[in-house]
Design a protein around this motif. Structure first.
Motif, short mmCIF file in Angstrom:
data_model
loop_
_atom_site.label_atom_id
_atom_site.label_comp_id
_atom_site.label_asym_id
_atom_site.label_seq_id
_atom_site.Cartn_x
_atom_site.Cartn_y
_atom_site.Cartn_z
N HIS A 82 -5.03 34.21 71.85
CA HIS A 82 -4.12 33.28 72.51
C HIS A 82 -4.57 31.83 72.36
N TYR A 83 -5.82 31.62 71.95
CA TYR A 83 -6.34 30.27 71.82
C TYR A 83 -6.13 29.69 70.43
N VAL A 84 -5.71 30.51 69.48
CA VAL A 84 -5.52 30.03 68.11
C VAL A 84 -4.27 29.16 68.05
N HIS A 85 -4.46 27.90 67.67
CA HIS A 85 -3.34 26.96 67.56
C HIS A 85 -3.08 26.54 66.11
N THR A 86 -4.09 26.65 65.25
CA THR A 86 -3.95 26.17 63.88
C THR A 86 -4.52 27.18 62.90
N PHE A 87 -3.74 27.48 61.85
CA PHE A 87 -4.19 28.36 60.77
C PHE A 87 -4.23 27.58 59.47
N ASP A 88 -5.33 27.73 58.72
CA ASP A 88 -5.42 27.24 57.34
C ASP A 88 -5.56 28.49 56.48
N ILE A 89 -4.50 28.85 55.79
CA ILE A 89 -4.44 30.14 55.08
C ILE A 89 -4.44 29.90 53.59
N ARG A 90 -5.36 30.56 52.90
CA ARG A 90 -5.50 30.42 51.45
C ARG A 90 -5.27 31.78 50.81
N GLU A 91 -4.02 32.12 50.58
CA GLU A 91 -3.68 33.36 49.88
C GLU A 91 -4.45 34.56 50.45
#
Length: 286
Positions: A82-91
């Motif tokens: 619930h604390y995750v606000h930002t994702f940086d996703i690389r494939e």
């Protein structure tokens, strides 16, 4: 008073002033400090390979098992997703089930930066259980949180695929409206790859995402197109960035782009059209 007894909002405010080094030091002070600060370590998460994905999912699932069934609406200290606000996703290597699990465990995501590489069709590998998302469409088919207000899409061409991509039609040269349709609540959109841009495309973006405040499209190839008969002003837009080497062309001022920007964005606070690359004029076409 023990830091573990501070209200959630106070602890969150404290962590917003800490850099990464200070934050990690606070987590190492004691067991209670670790419990209090650990959830905020998950505010921004990078998923760049299969091992990171597995470790991330394991930590979230362990935290969920520790949460009582009657948990309140306010996130529990041990409900890390619930604390995750930002994702940086690389494939990321994820199955469809993993992607759906990501949406379930992390319901409060506000920003996503999705990066992928442009491969020729022959270079794309799909395994029986896992897959690599070489475009954002498939990923966002299964991950589309209603809380998302910021989206950045970036594409690169690996050296081993450069020749193949340049000699075949590229999917990344177009705006992915399929993805945008899933996020009408967007306030920030950045497309960090070269694409063919028409005024009709901008009109479509604002129709799909009427709440946009900031739009950045890096190095677009501006089309010599016609201006719509009716332009609905985008009053929410405050920042526009269209850095393109074509703005330096001697005939660009004769195009309708400046006229369109003037009428479309009456509330702009900043406009960036500067590109560091020099426009190379083809004298044979002049």
């Amino acid at each position: 008073m023990s830091i573990s007894k501070l209200p959630f909002e106070i602890t969150e405010r404290i962590t917003s002033y800490l850099d990464k080094e200070d934050f990690l030091q606070c987590m190492c002070v004691s067991f209670l400090w670790n419990i209090s600060f650990r959830p905020f370590h998950y505010r921004s998460v990078e998923l760049g390979d299969e091992h990171k994905c597995l470790a991330f999912f394991e930590s979230l699932e362990r935290s969920v098992k520790r949460v009582k069934t009657d948990r309140p609406v306010t996130p529990r200290i041990d409900d890390l997703g619930h604390y995750v606000h930002t994702f940086d996703i690389r494939e990321s290597f994820m199955s469809v089930a993993d992607t759906q699990k990501l949406a379930r465990l992390c319901p409060n995501v506000k920003a996503v930066h999705f990066r992928w590489e442009e491969f020729s069709d022959a270079s794309i590998f799909f395994g029986p259980q896992k897959r690599v998302y070489h475009s954002p469409t498939s990923f966002f088919d299964h991950f589309h949180p209603s809380s998302l207000t910021s989206l950045e899409l970036s594409v690169t061409i690996p050296p081993q695929s450069l020749h193949a991509v340049l000699n075949t039609p590229s999917h990344s040269s177009k705006i992915n409206f399929v993805v945008l349709h899933r996020f009408p609540q967007l306030q920030f959109l950045k497309l960090n790859y070269e694409l063919d841009l028409e005024i009709a495309h901008l009109e479509h973006i604002h129709t799909i995402c009427p709440k946009l405040k900031r739009l950045e499209i890096n190095k677009p190839r501006l089309a010599d197109c016609s201006i719509p008969g009716t332009i609905a002003p985008a009053h929410t837009m405050q920042h526009l960035a269209l850095p393109s080497r074509e703005w330096g062309h001697p005939r660009v001022c004769e195009r309708i782009w400046f006229k369109y920007i003037t009428h479309k964005y009456p509330a702009l606070k900043s406009l960036n059209i500067v590109c560091t690359e020099t426009y190379l004029r083809n004298t044979n076409q002049e």
